[in-house]
Scaffold this motif. Structure first.
Motif, PDB file in Angstrom:
ATOM      1  N   ASN A 115      -3.751   9.844  -3.112  1.00  0.00           N
ATOM      2  CA  ASN A 115      -3.511  10.344  -2.016  1.00  0.00           C
ATOM      3  C   ASN A 115      -1.932  11.260  -1.833  1.00  0.00           C
ATOM      4  OD1 ASN A 115      -5.313   8.804  -0.011  1.00  0.00           O
ATOM      5  ND2 ASN A 115      -4.494   7.060  -1.033  1.00  0.00           N
ATOM      6  N   ARG A 320      -3.613  16.009   8.428  1.00  0.00           N
ATOM      7  CA  ARG A 320      -2.826  15.038   7.865  1.00  0.00           C
ATOM      8  C   ARG A 320      -1.793  14.565   8.793  1.00  0.00           C
ATOM      9  NH1 ARG A 320      -3.530  11.095   5.216  1.00  0.00           N
ATOM     10  NH2 ARG A 320      -3.267  10.641   3.212  1.00  0.00           N
ATOM     11  N   ALA A 338      -7.754  11.648   5.580  1.00  0.00           N
ATOM     12  CA  ALA A 338      -7.678  10.271   4.969  1.00  0.00           C
ATOM     13  C   ALA A 338      -9.247   9.800   4.856  1.00  0.00           C
ATOM     14  CB  ALA A 338      -7.120   9.455   6.200  1.00  0.00           C
ATOM     15  N   ALA A 343      -5.496   5.848   2.081  1.00  0.00           N
ATOM     16  CA  ALA A 343      -4.523   6.815   3.029  1.00  0.00           C
ATOM     17  C   ALA A 343      -4.453   6.188   4.663  1.00  0.00           C
ATOM     18  CB  ALA A 343      -5.629   8.161   2.930  1.00  0.00           C
TER      19      ALA A 343
END
Length: 455
Positions: A115, A320, A338, A343
């Motif tokens: 991530n 994001r 994600a 995430a």
């Protein structure tokens, strides 16, 4: 580097990076053939025809066999029968990023991790812009290294986002600065459901580094620190820089937080960089991303004034934790990128208001129960979409007061609107890949944004 002039090279996968490496190899004098097990997009076929690169689609024929070596796109699994044929025949199989690196003229700064890769790579780009440093930004970020490598000189830094799939088939790929942000369960379907196999792939980023190079790593990740303990035993190991937002790394140079300040420790000397409150991006995970970015800049000899300016002004990346809009005092957040459990955990950790969470897509072997504690504290409604709906329902239905399913993104957003109250947020953070319903996470995020803007 392998001499490609007059070599017969088959490229497997005709998406963006496949087309890019085929074009690069053709320009360098190789005899290139492109093969894809699915249909090839019309615009890609037009490009291949213009460059006089022969191709086939909807399956691999004998034309795809018998080449000197194989170049594979990240979307092509190592276990694919054609790839296995080449490996079993003792022939070389290289990733696009490996081949592009043969023609790169300057230093490479490479970012990997489960991530944060895209955020940090973009943050590096922002920092290099502020420093007026010559650079290209490419890799898994959406712009193939093979398309950009011709622009490099000895003074050009190549800032690359690198996935585990790209690292699976490197040979001489050698970053001057490598960053490993974290290693959590992801893509296990590509690694025989074995976390160790996946982690080993990530660790390959240091494979060719020596004492002249830098390895920047997450000191709070036990999987990584165990690896670093072994790496340090190598006589020619790269120089290490650790980062942590929780503790001061023992004896190591790096970056950490003390008394609400970011501290850099370089050559065993500590200096206060800036207060953490001055970092533009919110969230503990983004503080870590900022620490990693700062260390990469220092390792690349960018001064502290520029680093401070970059950390104060970087606003993040699309898809994001992106605020789409606020409607009736409800915030709609697009976190389509994600694509794994970790995430989503970080996303939930960033909020202190009640949430409606849209989850789902194509499952990658997720254990959704890892989110239970965060969900119980913060989420009153889950709306499940995509192929993973039954799994999510099985694991999370009893965890929230309200559990719903939706056939598509538009329906999910409309349902979310009905249940969200003023001061709350609706969060798309799917924990899954997008390929059951969408071309990629960007397509999914854009559909979410369209649905939100229709409200």
């Amino acid at each position: 580097m392998i001499e490609v002039q007059n070599k017969h090279i088959v490229v497997v996968g005709a998406a963006r990076s496949g087309l890019a490496v085929a074009s690069l190899l053709k320009r360098k004098g190789a005899r290139v053939f492109v093969t894809d097990h699915s249909a090839i997009a019309e615009n890609v076929k037009e490009n291949l025809e213009q460059e006089q690169i022969p191709f086939e689609e909807n399956g691999h024929t004998e034309k795809a066999r018998g080449a000197d070596l194989l170049a594979i796109s990240p979307g092509v699994p190592t276990e694919a029968p054609l790839v296995q044929e080449y490996i079993n025949a003792g022939k070389k199989v290289f990733s696009e990023i490996e081949i592009a690196s043969w023609f790169n003229k300057g230093p490479i700064v490479a970012v990997t991790g489960s991530n944060g890769k895209t955020t940090v790579t973009n943050w590096l780009d922002h920092t290099w812009e502020k420093a007026n440093r010559e650079h290209i930004t490419a890799g898994n970020i959406g712009h193939a290294f093979s398309d950009a490598v011709a622009q490099t000189t000895e003074n050009t830094d190549a800032l690359l986002e690198v996935s585990s799939f790209q690292l699976d088939h490197i040979d001489t790929f050698k970053p001057h600065v490598s960053l490993l942000l974290n290693v959590t369960a992801d893509h296990l379907d590509r690694y025989k459901e074995n976390f160790s196999n996946y982690a080993a792939s990530k660790f390959r980023i240091t494979e060719n580094q020596t004492t002249n190079d830098w390895f920047i790593y997450n000191y709070d990740d036990p999987t990584i620190t165990d690896y670093v303990n072994e790496l340090q035993k190598k006589a020619d190991a790269p120089r290490l820089l650790a980062f942590s937002n929780r503790q001061k790394p023992d004896e190591s140079d790096g970056a950490f937080v003390r008394d609400q300040n970011i501290i850099l420790k370089i050559n065993q000397e500590e200096e206060v960089l800036m207060p953490i409150s001055d970092v533009q991006l919110s969230g503990k995970h983004n503080l870590k991303n900022g620490l990693a970015t700062a260390l990469a800049a220092r390792a690349s000899e960018i001064n502290n004034d520029v680093i401070r300016e970059s950390l104060r002004t970087f606003e993040g990346v699309e898809h994001r934790l992106e605020l789409v809009r606020e409607a009736n005092e409800v915030k709609y957040i697009n976190d389509s990128k994600a694509t794994n459990i970790n995430a989503v955990w970080y996303a939930l950790d960033s909020f202190n208001v009640p949430l409606t969470l849209i989850l789902g897509g194509r499952d990658k072997g997720n254990d959704y129960s890892e989110l239970v504690d965060q969900i119980r504290k913060k989420v009153h409604t889950i709306i499940a979409i995509g192929e993973a709906k039954p799994l999510i329902e099985e694991q999370l239905k009893t965890v929230v007061p309200h559990f719903k399913t939706a056939k598509n993104m538009n329906e999910a957003v409309r349902q979310a609107k009905k249940g969200a109250k003023r001061g709350e947020a609706v969060l798309l953070s799917p924990a899954c890949s997008s390929f059951d319903m969408y071309d990629n996470y960007k397509h999914r995020g854009n559909e979410f944004k369209k649905a939100v803007n229709r409200l």
